[in-house]
Motif scaffolding. Sequence first.
Motif, PDB file in Angstrom:
ATOM      1  N   LEU A 359       0.833  -1.207   0.000  1.00 43.12           N
ATOM      2  CA  LEU A 359       0.000   0.000   0.000  1.00 43.12           C
ATOM      3  C   LEU A 359       0.869   1.259   0.000  1.00 43.12           C
ATOM      4  CD1 LEU A 359      -2.674  -1.112   2.621  1.00 43.12           C
ATOM      5  CD2 LEU A 359      -2.961  -0.954   0.153  1.00 43.12           C
ATOM      6  N   PHE A 360       1.931   1.226   0.779  1.00 45.60           N
ATOM      7  CA  PHE A 360       2.876   2.342   0.877  1.00 45.60           C
ATOM      8  C   PHE A 360       3.459   2.662  -0.498  1.00 45.60           C
ATOM      9  CE2 PHE A 360       7.247   3.836   1.801  1.00 45.60           C
ATOM     10  CZ  PHE A 360       6.968   4.922   2.611  1.00 45.60           C
ATOM     11  N   GLY A 364       1.719   5.970  -2.110  1.00 45.87           N
ATOM     12  CA  GLY A 364       2.633   7.061  -1.788  1.00 45.87           C
ATOM     13  C   GLY A 364       2.883   7.201  -0.305  1.00 45.87           C
ATOM     14  N   LYS A 365       4.120   7.622   0.034  1.00 44.64           N
ATOM     15  CA  LYS A 365       4.517   7.611   1.443  1.00 44.64           C
ATOM     16  C   LYS A 365       3.750   8.617   2.289  1.00 44.64           C
ATOM     17  CE  LYS A 365       8.500  10.777   1.203  1.00 44.64           C
ATOM     18  NZ  LYS A 365       9.939  10.917   1.527  1.00 44.64           N
ATOM     19  N   GLY A 470       6.962   6.795  11.745  1.00 40.47           N
ATOM     20  CA  GLY A 470       6.585   5.559  12.412  1.00 40.47           C
ATOM     21  C   GLY A 470       7.612   4.480  12.150  1.00 40.47           C
ATOM     22  N   LEU A 471       7.195   3.220  12.248  1.00 45.14           N
ATOM     23  CA  LEU A 471       8.101   2.092  12.057  1.00 45.14           C
ATOM     24  C   LEU A 471       8.295   1.796  10.579  1.00 45.14           C
ATOM     25  CD1 LEU A 471       6.665  -0.286  14.810  1.00 45.14           C
ATOM     26  CD2 LEU A 471       8.740   1.112  14.958  1.00 45.14           C
ATOM     27  N   ASN A 472       9.480   1.318  10.239  1.00 46.06           N
ATOM     28  CA  ASN A 472       9.804   0.848   8.877  1.00 46.06           C
ATOM     29  C   ASN A 472       9.605   1.920   7.814  1.00 46.06           C
ATOM     30  OD1 ASN A 472      10.272  -1.744   9.980  1.00 46.06           O
ATOM     31  ND2 ASN A 472       8.081  -2.219   9.829  1.00 46.06           N
ATOM     32  N   GLY A 473       9.806   3.182   8.205  1.00 44.23           N
ATOM     33  CA  GLY A 473       9.708   4.257   7.232  1.00 44.23           C
ATOM     34  C   GLY A 473       8.293   4.672   6.886  1.00 44.23           C
ATOM     35  N   ILE A 474       7.298   4.060   7.516  1.00 42.51           N
ATOM     36  CA  ILE A 474       5.895   4.392   7.245  1.00 42.51           C
ATOM     37  C   ILE A 474       5.416   5.384   8.294  1.00 42.51           C
ATOM     38  CG2 ILE A 474       3.553   3.454   7.139  1.00 42.51           C
ATOM     39  CD1 ILE A 474       4.772   0.881   6.033  1.00 42.51           C
ATOM     40  N   TYR A 475       4.752   6.434   7.828  1.00 39.74           N
ATOM     41  CA  TYR A 475       4.337   7.492   8.744  1.00 39.74           C
ATOM     42  C   TYR A 475       3.173   7.051   9.623  1.00 39.74           C
ATOM     43  CZ  TYR A 475       7.470  10.729   6.436  1.00 39.74           C
ATOM     44  OH  TYR A 475       8.596  11.341   5.962  1.00 39.74           O
TER      45      TYR A 475
END
Length: 992
Positions: A359-360, A364-365, A470-475
């Motif tokens: 999904l990311f 889009g991030k 957030g974790l793993n580069g996901i906001y």
Amino acid sequence: MSNFIPLINVRSVYNFQESLIKINDYISFAKNEGFKHLFYCENKTMYGVAEFFQKALKENIKPIIGLSIELNDKKIITLIPKNKAAYKYTCIISSNLNEDVKLNDEEIFDLLKKYVDNNSFLITNVDNKNEFFNNAEIINTNDKKIFFNPIRYISDDEQDLYKGLFALKNNLTSTEANKIYKINEAYPYADEISQIFPNSEEIGKYISDNVNLNIFEDNEKHMAKFIAPDNMPSFSYLKQKCLAGLQHYFKNVKHEPIKEEYIQRLNHELSIIEKTGFADYFLIVHDYVSFARRNDIIVGPGRGSAAGSLVSFLLRITTIDPIEYNLLFERFLNPERITMPDIDIDFQDNRRDEVIEYLFEKYGKYNVATIVTYQTIAFKSAFRDACRIYQIDMNLVNLITKSLTDDYLSFDEILKTQKLIKEYSEKAEFKNIFKLVEKLIGCPRQTGTHAAGIIISDTDLRNVLPIRQGLNGIYQTQFDMNYLEDIGLIKMDLLGLRNLTTLKEILDLVKKNHNEDFTLSKIDLNDAKTFKILREGNTTGIFQLESQGMTNLIIDMKVNNINDISAASSLYRPGPQEMIPDYINNKNNRRVSLIDKSLANILLPTYGVIVYQEQVMQILQLVGNFSLGKADIVRRAMGKKQIEYMMEVKDEFINNAMANNYSNEKAVAIWNWIEQFAKYGFNKSHAIAYSYIGYWLAWFKAHYPAEFYTALLNGVVGNPSKTSRYIKEVKQFGIEVIKPSVKPAISKKLEDTIKLNYTSSENRIYMPLTLIKGIGRDFIATLNKVYEEHSNLFDDLNNFFFYMKNKGLNESNYTLLAKAGSFDCFGYNKSTMVANKDFIFSAMMAFNENISLDKQTKIENLFEEELNEEVESSYEKEVFGFYISSNPLTKLKNENAFFKPNDIIKLVENMNDVNIIGQISGIRVIKDKNQKNMAFVTVFDDTESIDLTVFSSNFENLQYDLVTNKNYVLKIRTQKYKNKITGILESIVKPV
């Protein structure tokens, strides 16, 4: 107090451990003082902004929100947005300040220069910075003389409590904090401010008059748009996919022409989805579920009310035919009470992150985010922290909190219900402690991540709310889930379920060991062998059926189909449990008494008992002519006891029933009857879907027990109690358990090097070396590498120890491996390998790597020791933490059967004068309130462990007889503590 004093920098508890001001308290204070507006500005974050805004509006107080930025030199810049456009920029600034990389002061100034314009007030005590902010409306506190200090508590008399919080934050004692902290940061009185800052009121009114912002007003839905092939409209594409799914289902699964009932149901659901505009939602969920299936990630059969949707089924979002099980779409998406659809999806828990990553990458991030949660301080944690600050003996603290059975009661409820805590709250030396505890309870301590929720937006999330790294580069959102829908964001729940991971491991093992490629959806749902093991109570490892109470119910119910499993899991809950005897009696005796024979089709499948919410809806529809949408609204009202609405709708129901040829008396009786059970009814869609998971696991247990238990054991690594129980059961299936070995377990193929997890082959389960306490993965990796380089490594002792010299094998891990049986492959038992350690290491030291192996001095003529059962058991307990070959406690139970010992795992609450046979693994002695010794004792047997309390009156006599690592017959009585069975030790029957 004036209404226009601008006390800008009000810190709240959302600046963790830097304030005592809870938002509810702040709003109540403002309301009592008659404030018409109120300021709220956290330092760099905006965690509490949505909560503050909503609660202030509810009390008719104008909320003025902003963002404070404390610089490295302790000077402060505060930004107050005047309107929605400026609010968006404020969110972007806070988001940037909460990235992993922290900004220095100059970078902060550049950030403000980029985003701040004259739609914002910028209030600062920073000197000579106007050139940075020439687009903003600046109020410099040095020029205007306004009150700008941070406020961290409301009244002066809370200063000592704040010092306690300061001590907690900085790991100080109260005495140390008193010496360091001298500033008064209470909410000051208006007349005090006016004397020092004479123009504050004027500035406050000016700011208030020029702020026109409601963050909850006119929020459009920010649901991401699904891009269909050829830019087809979303609804047209959804309809096309559903029709294709329907044709496939009847042609390839049911092998018959499409039934009219399905066409009508599909048209009905699609019409509601079109009217509500939710086509994109269904397509997005379908898309990420399809991604998971394409990538061999196990997806659950359904969860929650979404399993009642035919559209969901045809899109393969769920795999349960809702018509076959009489599931209702309106329980999921009610056209008369339109709310966002809520499709929760379970994925195998070790691969859920891959779906989120998909999904990311796709949206889009800045369009995908997880949801923040706040881990709040409960009573026990607050009490322990406060006691540490005031230097109270922790043994006493443990005693006081031991009586606490529910940590989530309010402070007042705890004092009312917990006698010991109440007693200590009245002692002089605990007065300040309990005042601080009351303040700390409910304060957020740190952030967490919502277990399932994901936001997918059609716009950059920073335009809608502040986010953080957030974790793993996901906001991650800074607002919690309670406020997201109100600002137009839609939460989707992607959950990780360990049982699906277990199923995936079983499927892979079955394919590897038997070359059989199973599809879960094609497993026979009427398998006699599966239901036989369930009826026998063989439910260990079976999803939802594993507890002793559920096992007993499954046996008593004599389950023989999916509906029975569903009913059992729905009834075994507080409330509906009282209906279990009627259900079992009716089912087993085939005698069902109905309140009215017209309800037979609805109630006979559950033997006259209302088990499901859907049944309540169907009765309301049949008898009262309510639409299913309205029936769902009435059902909810019954469950929530909305008396006024229920009285109104009751008359309508009775009138409609009478028009439908029911007598007044019968209509009233039916209403009263369903009202009684509506609050207990369970969601049938969820119950049926989850019953499939339990059934699949039971099917594999019945047909492939070695693979089943291998996956089960991999799921409980680190849990000695469950591991021991599963290994004991494995043997009952005639499966051999092979202890960890330095030799590759199955073959000499390179892919079968020494495993890190349990594996199985040919009705054997092989334990991994990682189970041995003290054997690390690095050593195992080295062992594997040596094996890859030298295929003859395991021919004999000489090969092995020659190649392992200087490869991480030392005397310490040698002993562990020997006791674990990992050297048994060389033809010697554990005791022999332990006894010959010094000899073997002497020979290893003599190995010369420059001389060929055939010319080395050989390790031979080992002194052979006998290995007895007792020694073997002690070795196993030492290195694994559990028994494998034989559990001495099982033998003790057999030898002492006269005492009728109960297995610990089978204990339930409120059992008196019960005997158990077990070993004491731990004793903790503390002082009770009378300063007398008492103890908490942990005892385990071959099934489970239990914590026992030994009160001082008993401990005085027993203290010298209770010894760790010794076995006893104990008489106990049981109780439930925090949903766990615990006990009170009454006497030692005898040591054994």
